[in-house]
Design an enzyme around this catalytic site. Structure first.
Site, PDB file in Angstrom:
ATOM      1  N   TYR A  46      -1.206  -0.500  10.314  1.00 58.28           N
ATOM      2  CA  TYR A  46      -1.434  -0.978   8.937  1.00 58.28           C
ATOM      3  C   TYR A  46      -0.256  -0.583   8.045  1.00 58.28           C
ATOM      4  O   TYR A  46       0.269  -1.399   7.278  1.00 58.28           O
ATOM      5  CB  TYR A  46      -2.732  -0.379   8.404  1.00 58.28           C
ATOM      6  N   SER A  93       0.869  -1.186   0.000  1.00 58.66           N
ATOM      7  CA  SER A  93       0.000   0.000   0.000  1.00 58.66           C
ATOM      8  C   SER A  93       0.901   1.229   0.000  1.00 58.66           C
ATOM      9  O   SER A  93       2.016   1.181   0.546  1.00 58.66           O
ATOM     10  CB  SER A  93      -0.869   0.023   1.259  1.00 58.66           C
TER      11      SER A  93
HETATM   12  P1  NAP Z   1     -11.736  -5.609   0.746  1.00 53.64           P
HETATM   13  O1  NAP Z   1     -12.600  -5.047  -0.305  1.00 53.64           O
HETATM   14  O2  NAP Z   1     -12.051  -5.326   2.184  1.00 53.64           O
HETATM   15  O3  NAP Z   1     -11.637  -7.201   0.538  1.00 53.64           O
HETATM   16  C1  NAP Z   1     -10.863  -7.922   1.452  1.00 53.64           C
HETATM   17  C2  NAP Z   1     -10.746  -9.355   0.991  1.00 53.64           C
HETATM   18  O4  NAP Z   1      -9.834 -10.004   1.901  1.00 53.64           O
HETATM   19  C3  NAP Z   1     -12.053 -10.106   1.053  1.00 53.64           C
HETATM   20  O5  NAP Z   1     -12.073 -11.049   0.009  1.00 53.64           O
HETATM   21  C4  NAP Z   1     -11.987 -10.791   2.406  1.00 53.64           C
HETATM   22  O6  NAP Z   1     -12.708 -12.030   2.463  1.00 53.64           O
HETATM   23  C5  NAP Z   1     -10.510 -11.075   2.514  1.00 53.64           C
HETATM   24  N1  NAP Z   1     -10.042 -11.231   3.891  1.00 53.64           N
HETATM   25  C6  NAP Z   1     -10.211 -10.403   4.943  1.00 53.64           C
HETATM   26  N2  NAP Z   1      -9.673 -10.939   6.056  1.00 53.64           N
HETATM   27  C7  NAP Z   1      -9.143 -12.128   5.678  1.00 53.64           C
HETATM   28  C8  NAP Z   1      -8.476 -13.172   6.350  1.00 53.64           C
HETATM   29  N3  NAP Z   1      -8.232 -13.134   7.683  1.00 53.64           N
HETATM   30  N4  NAP Z   1      -8.086 -14.262   5.650  1.00 53.64           N
HETATM   31  C9  NAP Z   1      -8.340 -14.350   4.311  1.00 53.64           C
HETATM   32  N5  NAP Z   1      -8.992 -13.404   3.611  1.00 53.64           N
HETATM   33  C10 NAP Z   1      -9.379 -12.312   4.306  1.00 53.64           C
HETATM   34  O7  NAP Z   1     -10.198  -5.146   0.556  1.00 53.64           O
HETATM   35  P2  NAP Z   1      -9.449  -4.488  -0.722  1.00 53.64           P
HETATM   36  O8  NAP Z   1      -9.619  -3.033  -0.630  1.00 53.64           O
HETATM   37  O9  NAP Z   1      -9.810  -5.208  -1.933  1.00 53.64           O
HETATM   38  O10 NAP Z   1      -7.920  -4.778  -0.336  1.00 53.64           O
HETATM   39  C11 NAP Z   1      -7.200  -5.859  -0.877  1.00 53.64           C
HETATM   40  C12 NAP Z   1      -5.727  -5.654  -0.555  1.00 53.64           C
HETATM   41  O11 NAP Z   1      -5.289  -4.418  -1.116  1.00 53.64           O
HETATM   42  C13 NAP Z   1      -5.412  -5.588   0.934  1.00 53.64           C
HETATM   43  O12 NAP Z   1      -4.182  -6.245   1.191  1.00 53.64           O
HETATM   44  C14 NAP Z   1      -5.276  -4.106   1.184  1.00 53.64           C
HETATM   45  O13 NAP Z   1      -4.458  -3.813   2.286  1.00 53.64           O
HETATM   46  C15 NAP Z   1      -4.666  -3.641  -0.123  1.00 53.64           C
HETATM   47  N6  NAP Z   1      -4.878  -2.215  -0.375  1.00 53.64           N
HETATM   48  C16 NAP Z   1      -6.126  -1.702  -0.534  1.00 53.64           C
HETATM   49  C17 NAP Z   1      -6.285  -0.339  -0.737  1.00 53.64           C
HETATM   50  C18 NAP Z   1      -7.626   0.319  -0.899  1.00 53.64           C
HETATM   51  O14 NAP Z   1      -7.705   1.566  -0.875  1.00 53.64           O
HETATM   52  N7  NAP Z   1      -8.707  -0.420  -1.073  1.00 53.64           N
HETATM   53  C19 NAP Z   1      -5.162   0.490  -0.762  1.00 53.64           C
HETATM   54  C20 NAP Z   1      -3.909  -0.070  -0.606  1.00 53.64           C
HETATM   55  C21 NAP Z   1      -3.773  -1.418  -0.406  1.00 53.64           C
HETATM   56  P3  NAP Z   1     -14.295 -12.089   2.850  1.00 53.64           P
HETATM   57  O15 NAP Z   1     -15.039 -11.617   1.619  1.00 53.64           O
HETATM   58  O16 NAP Z   1     -14.539 -13.509   3.151  1.00 53.64           O
HETATM   59  O17 NAP Z   1     -14.486 -11.163   4.010  1.00 53.64           O
END
Ligand code: NAP
Length: 248
Positions: A157, A143
């Site tokens: 985080y 991130s």
């Molecule tokens: P999201 O929409 O909240 O989706 C999270 C996903 O991770 C879901 O599929 C969830 O499964 C799964 N998950 C959560 N806890 C878990 C666990 N303990 N074990 C296995 N799976 C788990 O998140 P996102 O925004 O797509 O983020 C994805 C990645 O990108 C993350 O690593 C995040 O830190 C990174 N990121 C995101 C952003 C942003 O702005 N969105 C920015 C920088 C980095 P369920 O559906 O079963 O809950």
């Protein structure tokens, strides 16, 4: 990579979902990991199958080593592993360090850091030429928080993603001569449901104007970068970290 298996942890929603669909459209057989939202994971599988792709949904809470082992065993039955996307990740309530419990910190590191390292371990055991594997790719989700530090929001985080950056560099060097490329994406503000965990579901939109491009990004924009790194078009890219952040 055609017909090789790609494991995507947290493939049920957000960036993971978009990546699963994009990887399937490029010929990967996709293992969609999920923690608890089975309906969302099944919906990803159905979307892929509707386009004649191949996918399975596997419950895997990356906090649990037994779940990780079961995920990789299911992938072994599905085909030959070619890619791992360490996407599962969480944030937590926006707060200062004064208010962070040990339990919160342990959960943050267990999911964002240790889960990714354990998954990479299993992927290396299967893909490394040292273990008679056919090579492959590991993509880690970092991130821009790793650079910005996220003061007053979630320094824990940010620190977890800093660890992912170091891990990406080191593991990339470690397995570079064993047929495995390792890279990370640093997304900026992306419009997904993760922000609800911080207590502000609309965070990406509220802060979009602070990004040099003046907007939040989409999950598809991150997925497009991930599938490029997964592809042979990125054949000389390893130990690399790519910002996909609208300039943030
Ligand atoms: P999201 O929409 O909240 O989706 C999270 C996903 O991770 C879901 O599929 C969830 O499964 C799964 N998950 C959560 N806890 C878990 C666990 N303990 N074990 C296995 N799976 C788990 O998140 P996102 O925004 O797509 O983020 C994805 C990645 O990108 C993350 O690593 C995040 O830190 C990174 N990121 C995101 C952003 C942003 O702005 N969105 C920015 C920088 C980095 P369920 O559906 O079963 O809950």
């Amino acid at each position: 990579m055609t017909d090789r298996v790609a494991i995507i942890t947290g493939g049920s929603r957000g960036i993971g979902r978009a990546t699963a669909i994009a990887a399937a459209s490029r010929g990967f057989r996709v293992c969609v990991g999920y923690a608890s939202n089975e309906a969302a994971a099944i919906s990803v599988v159905s979307t892929i199958e509707a386009k004649n792709g191949k996918a399975i949904a596997i419950k895997c809470d990356v906090r649990k080593e037994t779940d990780i082992l079961a995920l990789f065993e299911a992938a072994d039955k599905f085909g030959t592993l070619g890619a791992l996307v360490n996407n599962a990740g969480i944030v937590d309530k926006a707060s200062r360090i004064d208010e962070m419990s040990a339990e919160r910190l342990q959960r943050m590191m267990a999911i964002n850091v240790i889960g990714s390292i354990l998954c990479a371990r299993e992927a290396v055991k299967r893909m490394s030429t040292r273990h008679n594997g056919k090579g492959g790719v590991i993509i880690n989700l970092s991130s821009v928080a790793a650079k910005l530090g996220s003061p007053n929001t979630y320094v824990d985080y940010a620190a977890s993603k800093g660890a992912i950056d170091s891990f990406t560099i080191g593991l990339g060097y470690e397995v570079a001569a064993e047929g495995i490329r390792v890279a990370a994406i640093r997304p900026g503000l992306i419009d997904t449901e993760i922000h609800a965990l911080s207590g502000e579901p609309d965070r990406a939109h509220r802060l979009g104007h602070t990004v040099p491009m003046k907007r939040a990004g989409t999950a598809d924009e991150i997925a497009n970068a991930i599938v490029w790194l997964m592809s042979d078009n990125a054949s000389y890219v390893t130990s690399a970290i790519l910002d996909v952040s609208g300039g943030r």
